[in-house]
Write a protein that holds these residues in place. Structure first.
Motif, PDB file in Angstrom:
ATOM      1  N   ILE A 373      21.473 -87.658  40.189  1.00 12.46           N
ATOM      2  CA  ILE A 373      20.949 -88.669  41.120  1.00 12.46           C
ATOM      3  C   ILE A 373      19.948 -88.067  42.107  1.00 12.46           C
ATOM      4  CG2 ILE A 373      21.570 -90.274  42.965  1.00 12.46           C
ATOM      5  CD1 ILE A 373      24.071 -90.990  41.376  1.00 12.46           C
ATOM      6  N   PRO A 374      20.303 -87.015  42.879  1.00 13.15           N
ATOM      7  CA  PRO A 374      19.279 -86.439  43.762  1.00 13.15           C
ATOM      8  C   PRO A 374      18.117 -85.816  42.996  1.00 13.15           C
ATOM      9  CG  PRO A 374      21.316 -85.156  43.859  1.00 13.15           C
ATOM     10  CD  PRO A 374      21.623 -86.396  43.093  1.00 13.15           C
ATOM     11  N   LEU A 375      18.400 -85.243  41.819  1.00 18.10           N
ATOM     12  CA  LEU A 375      17.322 -84.650  41.013  1.00 18.10           C
ATOM     13  C   LEU A 375      16.323 -85.704  40.583  1.00 18.10           C
ATOM     14  CD1 LEU A 375      16.007 -82.411  39.231  1.00 18.10           C
ATOM     15  CD2 LEU A 375      17.548 -83.169  37.410  1.00 18.10           C
ATOM     16  N   SER A 376      16.810 -86.811  39.990  1.00 16.60           N
ATOM     17  CA  SER A 376      15.894 -87.840  39.502  1.00 16.60           C
ATOM     18  C   SER A 376      15.142 -88.498  40.659  1.00 16.60           C
ATOM     19  CB  SER A 376      16.651 -88.895  38.691  1.00 16.60           C
ATOM     20  OG  SER A 376      17.694 -89.489  39.449  1.00 16.60           O
ATOM     21  N   PHE A 377      15.819 -88.681  41.793  1.00 14.68           N
ATOM     22  CA  PHE A 377      15.140 -89.246  42.965  1.00 14.68           C
ATOM     23  C   PHE A 377      13.987 -88.347  43.396  1.00 14.68           C
ATOM     24  CE2 PHE A 377      14.802 -89.701  47.628  1.00 14.68           C
ATOM     25  CZ  PHE A 377      14.480 -91.042  47.701  1.00 14.68           C
ATOM     26  N   PHE A 378      14.232 -87.020  43.427  1.00 19.21           N
ATOM     27  CA  PHE A 378      13.177 -86.074  43.797  1.00 19.21           C
ATOM     28  C   PHE A 378      12.043 -86.083  42.773  1.00 19.21           C
ATOM     29  CE2 PHE A 378      11.364 -81.847  43.051  1.00 19.21           C
ATOM     30  CZ  PHE A 378      10.718 -81.649  44.257  1.00 19.21           C
ATOM     31  N   VAL A 379      12.389 -86.098  41.482  1.00 23.02           N
ATOM     32  CA  VAL A 379      11.354 -86.088  40.436  1.00 23.02           C
ATOM     33  C   VAL A 379      10.471 -87.326  40.553  1.00 23.02           C
ATOM     34  CG1 VAL A 379      10.972 -86.284  37.940  1.00 23.02           C
ATOM     35  CG2 VAL A 379      12.635 -84.644  38.826  1.00 23.02           C
ATOM     36  N   PHE A 380      11.071 -88.498  40.797  1.00 24.40           N
ATOM     37  CA  PHE A 380      10.284 -89.723  40.952  1.00 24.40           C
ATOM     38  C   PHE A 380       9.359 -89.623  42.163  1.00 24.40           C
ATOM     39  CE2 PHE A 380      14.074 -92.079  38.892  1.00 24.40           C
ATOM     40  CZ  PHE A 380      13.601 -91.770  37.627  1.00 24.40           C
ATOM     41  N   LYS A 381       9.908 -89.145  43.275  1.00 27.07           N
ATOM     42  CA  LYS A 381       9.101 -89.015  44.503  1.00 27.07           C
ATOM     43  C   LYS A 381       7.956 -88.024  44.298  1.00 27.07           C
ATOM     44  CE  LYS A 381      11.303 -91.043  48.179  1.00 27.07           C
ATOM     45  NZ  LYS A 381      10.671 -91.776  49.287  1.00 27.07           N
ATOM     46  N   PHE A 382       8.276 -86.870  43.709  1.00 30.45           N
ATOM     47  CA  PHE A 382       7.290 -85.813  43.517  1.00 30.45           C
ATOM     48  C   PHE A 382       6.211 -86.248  42.525  1.00 30.45           C
ATOM     49  CE2 PHE A 382       5.855 -82.074  41.104  1.00 30.45           C
ATOM     50  CZ  PHE A 382       5.357 -81.280  42.134  1.00 30.45           C
ATOM     51  N   SER A 383       6.621 -86.794  41.385  1.00 26.44           N
ATOM     52  CA  SER A 383       5.656 -87.192  40.354  1.00 26.44           C
ATOM     53  C   SER A 383       4.750 -88.307  40.845  1.00 26.44           C
ATOM     54  CB  SER A 383       6.402 -87.640  39.091  1.00 26.44           C
ATOM     55  OG  SER A 383       7.228 -86.620  38.586  1.00 26.44           O
ATOM     56  N   GLY A 384       5.310 -89.231  41.639  1.00 29.68           N
ATOM     57  CA  GLY A 384       4.514 -90.360  42.109  1.00 29.68           C
ATOM     58  C   GLY A 384       3.378 -89.968  43.019  1.00 29.68           C
ATOM     59  N   ARG A 385       3.484 -88.825  43.680  1.00 27.04           N
ATOM     60  CA  ARG A 385       2.403 -88.378  44.565  1.00 27.04           C
ATOM     61  C   ARG A 385       1.294 -87.667  43.787  1.00 27.04           C
ATOM     62  NH1 ARG A 385       3.173 -88.749  49.903  1.00 27.04           N
ATOM     63  NH2 ARG A 385       1.729 -87.046  50.398  1.00 27.04           N
ATOM     64  N   MET A 386       1.539 -87.395  42.531  1.00 25.37           N
ATOM     65  CA  MET A 386       0.530 -86.756  41.685  1.00 25.37           C
ATOM     66  C   MET A 386      -0.473 -87.795  41.173  1.00 25.37           C
ATOM     67  SD  MET A 386       1.110 -83.521  41.474  1.00 25.37           S
ATOM     68  CE  MET A 386       2.394 -82.411  42.085  1.00 25.37           C
ATOM     69  N   PRO A 387      -1.564 -87.369  40.538  1.00 27.05           N
ATOM     70  CA  PRO A 387      -2.474 -88.333  39.902  1.00 27.05           C
ATOM     71  C   PRO A 387      -1.715 -89.201  38.906  1.00 27.05           C
ATOM     72  CG  PRO A 387      -3.462 -86.144  39.959  1.00 27.05           C
ATOM     73  CD  PRO A 387      -2.048 -85.980  40.418  1.00 27.05           C
ATOM     74  N   VAL A 388      -2.181 -90.418  38.706  1.00 26.71           N
ATOM     75  CA  VAL A 388      -1.447 -91.390  37.901  1.00 26.71           C
ATOM     76  C   VAL A 388      -1.202 -90.887  36.483  1.00 26.71           C
ATOM     77  CG1 VAL A 388      -1.561 -93.715  36.894  1.00 26.71           C
ATOM     78  CG2 VAL A 388      -2.174 -93.367  39.292  1.00 26.71           C
ATOM     79  N   PHE A 389      -2.156 -90.167  35.908  1.00 25.34           N
ATOM     80  CA  PHE A 389      -1.966 -89.721  34.525  1.00 25.34           C
ATOM     81  C   PHE A 389      -0.767 -88.781  34.403  1.00 25.34           C
ATOM     82  CE2 PHE A 389      -4.442 -86.135  36.092  1.00 25.34           C
ATOM     83  CZ  PHE A 389      -3.915 -85.046  35.405  1.00 25.34           C
ATOM     84  N   MET A 390      -0.379 -88.128  35.490  1.00 28.07           N
ATOM     85  CA  MET A 390       0.753 -87.215  35.455  1.00 28.07           C
ATOM     86  C   MET A 390       2.098 -87.940  35.555  1.00 28.07           C
ATOM     87  SD  MET A 390      -0.584 -83.883  37.594  1.00 28.07           S
ATOM     88  CE  MET A 390       0.829 -82.905  37.107  1.00 28.07           C
ATOM     89  N   HIS A 391       2.059 -89.250  35.786  1.00 26.69           N
ATOM     90  CA  HIS A 391       3.301 -90.022  35.803  1.00 26.69           C
ATOM     91  C   HIS A 391       3.924 -90.079  34.407  1.00 26.69           C
ATOM     92  CE1 HIS A 391       1.796 -92.369  39.602  1.00 26.69           C
ATOM     93  NE2 HIS A 391       1.782 -91.063  39.760  1.00 26.69           N
ATOM     94  N   TYR A 392       3.146 -89.699  33.404  1.00 26.81           N
ATOM     95  CA  TYR A 392       3.698 -89.620  32.049  1.00 26.81           C
ATOM     96  C   TYR A 392       4.861 -88.631  31.980  1.00 26.81           C
ATOM     97  CZ  TYR A 392       0.114 -92.430  29.742  1.00 26.81           C
ATOM     98  OH  TYR A 392      -0.685 -93.466  29.323  1.00 26.81           O
ATOM     99  N   VAL A 393       4.883 -87.671  32.921  1.00 21.58           N
ATOM    100  CA  VAL A 393       6.001 -86.721  32.959  1.00 21.58           C
ATOM    101  C   VAL A 393       7.327 -87.477  33.033  1.00 21.58           C
ATOM    102  CG1 VAL A 393       7.111 -84.925  34.356  1.00 21.58           C
ATOM    103  CG2 VAL A 393       4.629 -84.890  34.011  1.00 21.58           C
ATOM    104  N   VAL A 394       7.321 -88.600  33.755  1.00 20.44           N
ATOM    105  CA  VAL A 394       8.529 -89.401  33.929  1.00 20.44           C
ATOM    106  C   VAL A 394       8.698 -90.404  32.801  1.00 20.44           C
ATOM    107  CG1 VAL A 394       9.692 -91.076  35.417  1.00 20.44           C
ATOM    108  CG2 VAL A 394       8.493 -89.120  36.421  1.00 20.44           C
ATOM    109  N   PHE A 395       7.601 -91.091  32.431  1.00 25.33           N
ATOM    110  CA  PHE A 395       7.732 -92.259  31.565  1.00 25.33           C
ATOM    111  C   PHE A 395       7.431 -92.015  30.097  1.00 25.33           C
ATOM    112  CE2 PHE A 395       6.896 -94.902  35.557  1.00 25.33           C
ATOM    113  CZ  PHE A 395       8.253 -95.132  35.746  1.00 25.33           C
ATOM    114  N   ALA A 396       6.860 -90.870  29.738  1.00 26.56           N
ATOM    115  CA  ALA A 396       6.574 -90.619  28.322  1.00 26.56           C
ATOM    116  C   ALA A 396       7.876 -90.427  27.557  1.00 26.56           C
ATOM    117  CB  ALA A 396       5.689 -89.392  28.173  1.00 26.56           C
TER     118      ALA A 396
END
Length: 483
Positions: A373-396
């Motif tokens: 839970i804290p890990l995924s929350f951090f990953v979402f927060k961290f990835s979302g601040r990156m350029p949009v194309f890097m959001h694939y890290v979460v959703f691919a």
């Protein structure tokens, strides 16, 4: 999978991750924050404050567009009589959009902004021509809508909204009959791009500004975790989080469900359906007999048992990966925000029903108390601040066989705008990645209602309908078995 995230080997792998990958991520984060600062300065100079970067990564994460994937939440409130959309609009104009926090800032100003992408980053664009009339509509009152017709409407409602106005809408269905023999009712539908808020903060908006008689099961801002347990919770994520992150990444390359690909399935949208309400008391009795398993765990296993009965041999995999959506509690305030997270575990579908429930109860508890839970929350927060194309890290790729979302709503029946009683609630979360089956459950008053969506290559419309129709029967048989 979750029970394997702790131990000496996971600790050593996490340590190596921190030593080798940690400095790279730190440099990447610092460079990204510098780029964000420069972009903010550029946007401020060019657009004079009309466009700015989305500050919260958990909001910005939903800026990623993917073909055949959805980012829109649809929540349906069945009421005993119509709630006129003009009255709801008036409430938004005079109450919700006027609400202020302790500093005097508008709480729901986000609802007057449009989610866009500029220079590769997620941005909020102020709608200079914001008009509430663009966000409210009513289906014809001279027609009684059936379940099939509302299902077709929902297929359209989950699609992305245009970027010419804020991406949210409230739809009134004045006349609705769920199934043959049911009395005529109405539906109030909320649909919004997930970047605006999650389900808990929509609920807070109901409670604070739109309803009366609501009693929280879990209060999102008052949920208390003792300090010692909270520290252990986060320490666990720090120590074993990198290892769990590696497992998540490897999971994206797995096949979670046998696909049935055909020309027809490739052209068909996902199916959206729901059960009749089921008595909560019966499910609570069942819980006590199976090691106090959580309601989501019982419902996940009911879906698996129903699927094994309906589908041909070999269609239900032996190992089923479950993802349960969660929220990082407590919330810092009632305003619209995203604090979603998830944890994951596996279910052996070949086990006896009750043995499977007991095993998955233990494994789900390991998931809740593990680093997820804290890990995924951090990953979402961290990835979302990156350029949009890097959001694939979460959703691919995929993340599990079945994604479960459970919302303990209200212990008591509530009324919308002192006009109509809410009889039932169901919802359809987005499907942003390649997980093809999503189950939503809502505990409301004395009942539980389930809504399910599935991609056509995972389950055909007929298969999904038959499975969902069978689920209440499975639960009733289990209750009789324990009695």
């Amino acid at each position: 999978m979750s029970s394997a995230t702790r131990g000496l080997l996971p600790f050593l792998i996490s340590l190596v991750f921190y030593i080798i990958i940690g400095p790279i991520l730190l440099i990447l984060c610092l460079l990204n924050e510098l780029v964000r600062l420069l972009i903010r300065c550029y946007l401020w100079k060019k657009y004079e404050g009309k466009i700015d970067l989305v500050p919260d990564g958990a909001d910005a994460l939903w800026a990623l567009k993917r073909q055949d994937r959805t980012r829109t939440v649809v929540v349906c409130l069945k009421t005993d009589k119509p709630v006129p959309h003009e009255k709801v609009k008036e409430n938004f104009r005079d109450v919700i959009l006027q609400a202020r926090d302790s500093t005097g800032k508008p709480i729901y100003s986000k609802l007057t902004k449009i989610l866009v992408t500029k220079l590769g980053y997620a941005c909020w664009k102020r709608d200079e021509n914001f008009d509430l009339n663009n966000h409210f509509r009513s289906l014809p009152s001279n027609k009684i809508y059936s379940k099939k017709e509302i299902q077709k409407e929902i297929k359209q409602m989950v699609q992305d909204m245009e970027e010419d106005k804020p991406q949210w809408e409230i739809v009134t269905v004045p006349r609705f009959v769920d199934s043959k023999g049911d009395p005529e009712t109405s539906i109030l539908i909320f649909r919004w791009q997930h970047a605006y808020m999650d389900g808990f903060t929509l609920t807070a908006m109901f409670v604070n500004h739109m309803s009366s008689g609501f009693t929280y099961y879990i209060h999102p801002t008052k949920f208390h975790i003792p300090f010692g347990k909270k520290m252990l919770f986060y320490l666990n994520a720090i120590i074993f989080g990198p290892y769990a992150f590696i497992l998540i990444t490897l999971n994206k390359f797995k096949s979670f469900w046998p696909r049935q690909i055909s020309n027809d399935s490739a052209k068909t949208q996902s199916t959206y359906t729901w059960t009749n309400s089921m008595e909560l008391e019966a499910i609570q009795k069942l819980r006590k007999k199976v090691d106090n398993a959580t309601i989501p765990t019982i419902l996940e296993n009911a879906f698996i048992s129903a699927a094994k009965e309906i589908l041909p041999a070999g269609r239900v995999p032996k190992e089923i990966s479950i993802g349960e959506l969660a929220a990082l509690l407590p919330y810092p305030g009632d305003g619209p925000q995203n604090r979603f997270a998830f944890f994951t575990f596996n279910i052996n579908s070949n086990q006896d029903d009750f043995e499977r429930i007991r095993t998955s109860k233990k494994d789900s508890w390991d998931g809740i108390t593990g680093p997820w839970i804290p890990l995924s929350f951090f990953v979402f927060k961290f990835s979302g601040r990156m350029p949009v194309f890097m959001h694939y890290v979460v959703f691919a790729g995929g993340s599990c066989s079945l994604m479960m979302s459970n919302l303990p709503l209200s212990k008591t029946r509530f009324r919308m705008l002192d006009t109509a009683d809410v009889l039932e609630v169901w919802a359809f979360p987005p499907q942003p990645n390649d997980t093809g089956i999503t189950v939503f459950s809502a505990a409301y008053e004395n009942s539980v209602k389930i809504a399910v969506s599935a991609e056509p290559t995972w389950l055909s419309e007929e298969e999904l309908e038959r499975i969902v129709e069978r689920m209440p029967g499975v639960l009733n048989e289990w209750v009789k078995r324990v009695e």
